[in-house]
Design a protein around this motif. Structure first.
Motif, PDB file in Angstrom:
ATOM      1  N   ALA A 276      83.165 106.243  27.951  1.00 54.67           N
ATOM      2  CA  ALA A 276      81.932 104.917  28.917  1.00 54.67           C
ATOM      3  C   ALA A 276      81.915 103.668  27.072  1.00 54.67           C
ATOM      4  CB  ALA A 276      80.230 105.676  28.577  1.00 54.67           C
ATOM      5  N   ASP A 277      82.527 103.847  26.960  1.00 54.84           N
ATOM      6  CA  ASP A 277      82.746 102.573  25.589  1.00 54.84           C
ATOM      7  C   ASP A 277      81.801 102.086  25.516  1.00 54.84           C
ATOM      8  OD1 ASP A 277      84.875 101.020  24.065  1.00 54.84           O
ATOM      9  OD2 ASP A 277      84.539  99.521  26.200  1.00 54.84           O
ATOM     10  N   GLU A 278      81.190 102.707  24.957  1.00 50.76           N
ATOM     11  CA  GLU A 278      79.670 102.957  24.103  1.00 50.76           C
ATOM     12  C   GLU A 278      80.161 102.644  22.879  1.00 50.76           C
ATOM     13  OE1 GLU A 278      76.191 105.085  27.399  1.00 50.76           O
ATOM     14  OE2 GLU A 278      76.845 105.795  25.023  1.00 50.76           O
ATOM     15  N   ALA A 279      79.110 101.877  21.954  1.00 50.37           N
ATOM     16  CA  ALA A 279      80.003 101.317  20.291  1.00 50.37           C
ATOM     17  C   ALA A 279      78.734 102.659  19.992  1.00 50.37           C
ATOM     18  CB  ALA A 279      79.337 100.407  19.586  1.00 50.37           C
ATOM     19  N   ILE A 280      78.647 102.674  18.155  1.00 46.37           N
ATOM     20  CA  ILE A 280      78.171 103.618  17.858  1.00 46.37           C
ATOM     21  C   ILE A 280      76.940 103.216  17.648  1.00 46.37           C
ATOM     22  CG2 ILE A 280      77.908 104.608  15.265  1.00 46.37           C
ATOM     23  CD1 ILE A 280      81.060 104.378  15.127  1.00 46.37           C
ATOM     24  N   PRO A 281      75.721 103.485  17.668  1.00 44.37           N
ATOM     25  CA  PRO A 281      74.523 103.392  17.848  1.00 44.37           C
ATOM     26  C   PRO A 281      74.284 102.301  15.821  1.00 44.37           C
ATOM     27  CG  PRO A 281      74.236 104.980  18.783  1.00 44.37           C
ATOM     28  CD  PRO A 281      75.527 105.164  18.864  1.00 44.37           C
TER      29      PRO A 281
END
Length: 437
Positions: A276-281
């Motif tokens: 989902a193209d989420e960055a590492i938190p």
């Protein structure tokens, strides 16, 4: 000492491909629909079958294994499940007597009766001979047979007549709509359209002899707090640490016990999706990239700019990164998929991964660490071509020969090896601490 009990059966067969997972899922769903509380376990290391079985019964499916998990912790999980469960189903692995330890070994260790799933599609009376052979070879307590891929009511009667003193617990008709498969096994349940309807249909088509089923005895287990004790001894190791875990269709292979072990060690877990193209938190202090199917999602991963930028930033900042199998594949320089198309990957590890049609490695392995042996397994259809020298190797359980390479580059530890964290919580904690890499 408390000895909880439940109706427990281990579901096995003469070989893979007989329909163990389908039958276990159908039986679990059928019993749930009958109002029973059902827990399912899987024999040996596995990720995909437990996901499907979880959908069938409604609760997480843990692995049982006399070596990787250990007899004490395996019995502890069964005992805790028996406290509030009507029925426990344990799906076997391969054929009943295959492997060391085998499904038969596990059944005998805990006094669990065996139900054999036998593919009757090309036979009738011979099913009885196979059942008697499975019972007597070990021997095991063979509680009955479920005949799979039955063609008609007459076919089922012929099979039942041949069973002699072995009960025919049930029969399953040939399915028009089966659970789909790919190179590592079943397709992930979240990718299957109408999965709930398929499971319901499978359950409805399973003809179960309820009188014979109800006559099966209960099995009791010793309830001792084995696993929580050795986790508690190291609980401060990850206290206050936040670990980011990639979790989506490309990074789906995570033992439920691994999650529980990290929590037991005091870690806070945050999940995100590279697909989902989420960055590492931002709050993460360590990163876990589990296995999965990056080869099926390579194009999406190459275009996930937020994910890629955050990965490179985390690596540059010295964040501890554990990349297992598919997780390792995703951080190499490139991946050649099964259609022989090349895709650029994250480029943290030098070299490229090449998918192949034949199995590259399968089996239980262990990694020697300063904290002791960390157990797990390997299962992959690709090879990694790299100039990077291995820092160490796992050891194959069956032969004690050299197993998978462990690669270390800065803060990154990567391998095809899937670790079972609960086998050594202290070694697990060290994987996510900066001063232990």
């Amino acid at each position: 000492m408390v000895r909880p009990s439940a109706k427990v059966v281990l579901i096995s067969a003469i070989a893979s491909g007989q329909g163990k997972t389908t039958t276990t899922a159908a039986l679990a769903r059928k019993l749930v629909k009958l109002g029973k509380t059902v827990r399912v376990f899987k024999t040996g290391p596995d990720f995909i079958d437990p996901m499907m079985l979880e959908r069938a019964c409604g609760s997480a499916v843990h692995s049982l294994d006399l070596w990787m998990v250990g007899q004490a912790d395996s019995e502890g999980m069964l005992a805790r499940a028996a406290l509030d469960t009507d029925v426990i189903l344990i799906e076997g692995v391969m054929g009943l007597y295959d492997g060391n330890p085998s499904s038969a070994d596990l059944a005998r260790a805990f006094g669990v009766p065996v139900v054999a799933v036998l593919d009757a599609s090309a036979m009738a009376q011979t099913v009885g001979a196979l059942a008697m052979g499975l019972r007597d070879f070990g021997p095991v307590h063979l509680a009955g047979v479920i005949a799979n891929r039955i063609a008609s009511e007459g076919h089922a009667k012929m099979v039942a007549a041949a069973m002699r003193d072995i009960p025919l617990l049930g029969s399953q008709r040939r399915q028009d709509e089966a659970l789909p498969e790919r190179h590592l096994g079943l397709v992930l349940p979240q990718e299957v359209d109408r999965i709930e309807a398929i499971l319901d249909t499978m359950a409805d088509s399973l003809e179960l002899d309820m009188q014979a089923w109800d006559a099966l005895p209960e099995t009791s287990f010793e309830l001792q707090d084995h696993s929580s004790q050795h986790v508690a001894q190291s609980a401060a190791s990850l206290a206050g640490k936040t670990i980011a875990i990639a979790r989506d269709a490309a990074f789906a292979f995570i033992y439920p016990a691994n999650i529980e072990c990290l929590i037991g060690l005091g870690a806070e877990l945050v999940f995100f999706s590279p697909l989902a193209d989420e960055a590492i938190p931002a709050q993460a202090e360590a990163l876990y990239l589990p296995g999965g199917y990056p080869e099926l999602h390579a194009k999406t991963l190459t275009q996930a700019s937020n994910w890629l930028a955050s990965l490179h930033a985390a690596h540059a900042q010295g964040m501890p990164i554990l990349a297992e199998c598919g997780g390792m594949m995703a951080i190499t320089e490139g991946l050649v998929d099964q259609q022989e198309q090349s895709w650029p990957m994250a480029g943290i590890l030098p070299g490229k991964v090449i998918m192949q049609k034949r199995l590259a490695a399968l089996g239980a392995q262990a990694l020697a660490t300063p904290q002791g042996e960390l157990r797990g397994h390997t299962f992959h259809y690709s090879r990694f071509e790299t100039s990077l020298a291995a820092s160490s190797y796992t050891i194959k359980h069956s032969t004690q020969q050299q197993g998978e390479a462990i690669y270390k580059i800065g803060n990154v530890r990567a391998s095809y090896f899937h670790a079972y964290f609960a086998s050594n919580p202290a070694a697990t904690a060290a994987l996510f601490l900066r001063d232990k890499i």
